[in-house]
Enzyme design. Structure first.
Site, PDB file in Angstrom:
ATOM      1  N   VAL A  94      14.105   7.627  41.127  1.00  0.00           N
ATOM      2  CA  VAL A  94      13.617   8.413  39.946  1.00  0.00           C
ATOM      3  C   VAL A  94      13.725  10.054  40.331  1.00  0.00           C
ATOM      4  O   VAL A  94      13.609  10.454  41.445  1.00  0.00           O
ATOM      5  CB  VAL A  94      12.076   8.325  39.736  1.00  0.00           C
ATOM      6  CG1 VAL A  94      11.718   9.384  38.949  1.00  0.00           C
ATOM      7  CG2 VAL A  94      11.911   6.776  39.398  1.00  0.00           C
TER       8      VAL A  94
ATOM      9  N   ASP B  45       1.363  -4.873  36.297  1.00  0.00           N
ATOM     10  CA  ASP B  45       1.791  -4.311  37.870  1.00  0.00           C
ATOM     11  C   ASP B  45       0.771  -3.061  37.837  1.00  0.00           C
ATOM     12  O   ASP B  45       1.440  -1.832  38.281  1.00  0.00           O
ATOM     13  CB  ASP B  45       3.215  -3.972  37.895  1.00  0.00           C
ATOM     14  CG  ASP B  45       3.377  -3.462  39.567  1.00  0.00           C
ATOM     15  OD1 ASP B  45       2.675  -4.037  40.299  1.00  0.00           O
ATOM     16  OD2 ASP B  45       4.408  -2.703  39.692  1.00  0.00           O
TER      17      ASP B  45
ATOM     18  N   LEU C 163      12.341  12.270  42.953  1.00  0.00           N
ATOM     19  CA  LEU C 163      10.812  12.253  42.746  1.00  0.00           C
ATOM     20  C   LEU C 163      10.365  10.929  43.346  1.00  0.00           C
ATOM     21  O   LEU C 163       9.074  10.939  43.955  1.00  0.00           O
ATOM     22  CB  LEU C 163      10.443  12.188  41.515  1.00  0.00           C
ATOM     23  CG  LEU C 163      10.858  13.447  40.665  1.00  0.00           C
ATOM     24  CD1 LEU C 163      10.522  13.290  39.211  1.00  0.00           C
ATOM     25  CD2 LEU C 163      10.122  14.574  41.034  1.00  0.00           C
ATOM     26  N   GLY C 164      11.030   9.901  43.715  1.00  0.00           N
ATOM     27  CA  GLY C 164      10.434   8.623  44.083  1.00  0.00           C
ATOM     28  C   GLY C 164      11.809   7.699  44.485  1.00  0.00           C
ATOM     29  O   GLY C 164      13.021   7.671  43.483  1.00  0.00           O
ATOM     30  N   ARG C 165      11.658   6.746  45.177  1.00  0.00           N
ATOM     31  CA  ARG C 165      12.762   5.888  45.555  1.00  0.00           C
ATOM     32  C   ARG C 165      12.052   4.219  45.787  1.00  0.00           C
ATOM     33  O   ARG C 165      11.282   4.446  46.508  1.00  0.00           O
ATOM     34  CB  ARG C 165      13.576   6.096  46.826  1.00  0.00           C
ATOM     35  CG  ARG C 165      14.944   5.219  47.005  1.00  0.00           C
ATOM     36  CD  ARG C 165      15.559   5.583  48.117  1.00  0.00           C
ATOM     37  NE  ARG C 165      16.215   7.143  48.100  1.00  0.00           N
ATOM     38  CZ  ARG C 165      17.205   7.157  47.411  1.00  0.00           C
ATOM     39  NH1 ARG C 165      17.844   6.361  46.876  1.00  0.00           N
ATOM     40  NH2 ARG C 165      17.787   8.555  47.156  1.00  0.00           N
ATOM     41  N   GLY C 166      12.973   3.459  45.178  1.00  0.00           N
ATOM     42  CA  GLY C 166      12.434   2.063  45.482  1.00  0.00           C
ATOM     43  C   GLY C 166      13.661   1.373  45.789  1.00  0.00           C
ATOM     44  O   GLY C 166      15.009   1.742  45.731  1.00  0.00           O
ATOM     45  N   GLY C 167      13.366  -0.172  45.974  1.00  0.00           N
ATOM     46  CA  GLY C 167      14.682  -0.974  46.277  1.00  0.00           C
ATOM     47  C   GLY C 167      15.675  -1.325  45.269  1.00  0.00           C
ATOM     48  O   GLY C 167      16.827  -1.636  45.285  1.00  0.00           O
TER      49      GLY C 167
END
Length: 375
Positions: free
Chosen positions: A22, A130, A14-18
């Site tokens: 998810v 945030d 569903l999403g990706r970060g560093g």
């Protein structure tokens, strides 16, 4: 394509970060469909970053509110920490804004949900740190909730100082950009940026770099929201001048107060009933009732400011899949930047209420993913 890890059946990303990914997942212990935030092994093995996940879990467990994402549990799978949360399948507010400004009524509805969640967090002693459009999730029924408490601080946590600044520069409050500790007022400033973005399709401050954005928040006057979106009434300009004030004491006392002021500013005042002027032998006289109506209208505008704690009040959009905004030279630039830079002074020729502290290390958060809860 689904695959299994332990007692989780993991689906599409569903999403990706560093620091995390998810995924949609099924908790086979309960059969519940959830959002699984899976930390990268290097993150789970780093005590400092591992504490961030524990802090997020602690913050979410302390807040029970429909405007805040609900935590379901934790797992450890193959040496990686996993945080299981409510799945909000409607995307994010950032997704909506990519197609342009929201209709005012839709914007107020979304902002109202988030405001209640943010105020609930503050009531519980939590500072989010945030608040961004990407950290506003949408359910399928259209309701909204605040997510990603990975940077949150509770009452027992030592506040951050000028030693290090971790932020999303497009939303950072001027005092935080200058090295002050985060506070509920700083969260409300970020929420005001989200509100500005929802109503206009763009953010109030833009720059080529993360540090440039910090300078803009500190030094640049608040733009008129009605100039960014000509369909918005001018009274909203004063609402956002207060909500985005450089001085924290000039901002609204709660996120709900801001949303109420926005709603009032969007609602046109009823026109006074038509009055017939009476003929005077030497000309035309406006009846006394007409003068009173004008005075009452002015007073009503002033009362809005008093009741909301705001001062009395007298775009362009990103479309489709584009995630760019114009730079100073007119060319496109990414909407978000990733950098670790040094603040080194104040923009020349611009007076500052808060000056960024020279030599303070700035950790700029990675480009925001399409789905929240990514650290």
């Amino acid at each position: 394509m689904a695959f299994e890890e332990g007692d989780l059946e993991l689906g599409e990303p569903l999403g990706r970060g560093g620091q995390a990914t998810v995924r949609r997942a099924v908790d086979r212990r309960t059969g519940r469909v959830v959002a699984a935030k899976i930390l990268e092994p290097r993150v789970w093995g780093d005590p400092r970053l591992r504490r961030r996940l524990q802090r997020e879990l602690s913050a979410l467990q302390r807040i029970e509110h429909p405007g805040v994402v609900r935590v379901i549990g934790t797992r450890e799978v193959d040496g990686r920490g996993v945080l299981l949360m409510e799945l909000a399948a409607g995307g994010t507010l950032a997704d909506l804004i990519r197609s342009g400004a929201l209709a005012p009524a839709r914007a107020v509805a979304v902002l109202s949900d988030v405001a209640r969640g943010l105020d609930a967090a503050h009531d519980a002693g939590i500072v989010h740190r945030d608040v961004t459009a990407s950290n506003v999730l949408l359910r399928r029924d259209g309701s909204a909730l605040l997510a990603d408490f990975g940077l949150a601080l509770g009452p027992e946590d030592a506040p951050t100082t000028t030693d290090a600044l971790t932020c999303t520069p497009a939303y950072v409050a001027p005092e935080v950009a200058s090295g002050a500790a985060a506070s509920p007022s700083a969260d409300r400033y970020a929420f005001a940026v989200v509100a500005f973005e929802a109503l206009t399709g763009r953010r109030p401050f833009e720059a080529e770099t993360g540090v440039g954005l910090l300078h803009a928040h500190v030094n640049t006057p608040v733009p008129a929201v009605s100039e960014y979106n000509g369909a918005l009434p001018a009274p909203l300009d004063a609402v956002f001048r207060s909500a985005l004030a450089k001085d924290p004491s000039e901002r609204p006392d709660s996120a709900r107060v801001l949303v109420h002021a926005i709603d009032q500013g969007l609602t046109p005042s009823p026109a006074p009933p038509a009055q017939r002027a009476h003929r005077h032998r030497r000309g035309w006289l406006v009846p006394a009732a007409g003068v009173g109506a004008v005075a009452a209208a002015v007073a009503a505008v002033a009362i809005v400011g008093v009741q909301t704690g705001l001062p009395s009040v007298g775009g362009e959009s990103r479309t489709g899949a584009e995630a760019t905004v114009p730079g100073p030279d007119g060319g496109p630039r990414p909407a978000e930047r990733t950098a670790s830079e040094q603040i080194s002074g104040v923009s020349p020729g611009v007076p500052a209420l808060f000056a960024p502290v020279a030599g303070v290390e700035v950790t700029v958060l990675e480009s925001e993913p399409d789905v929240v809860n990514v650290g």
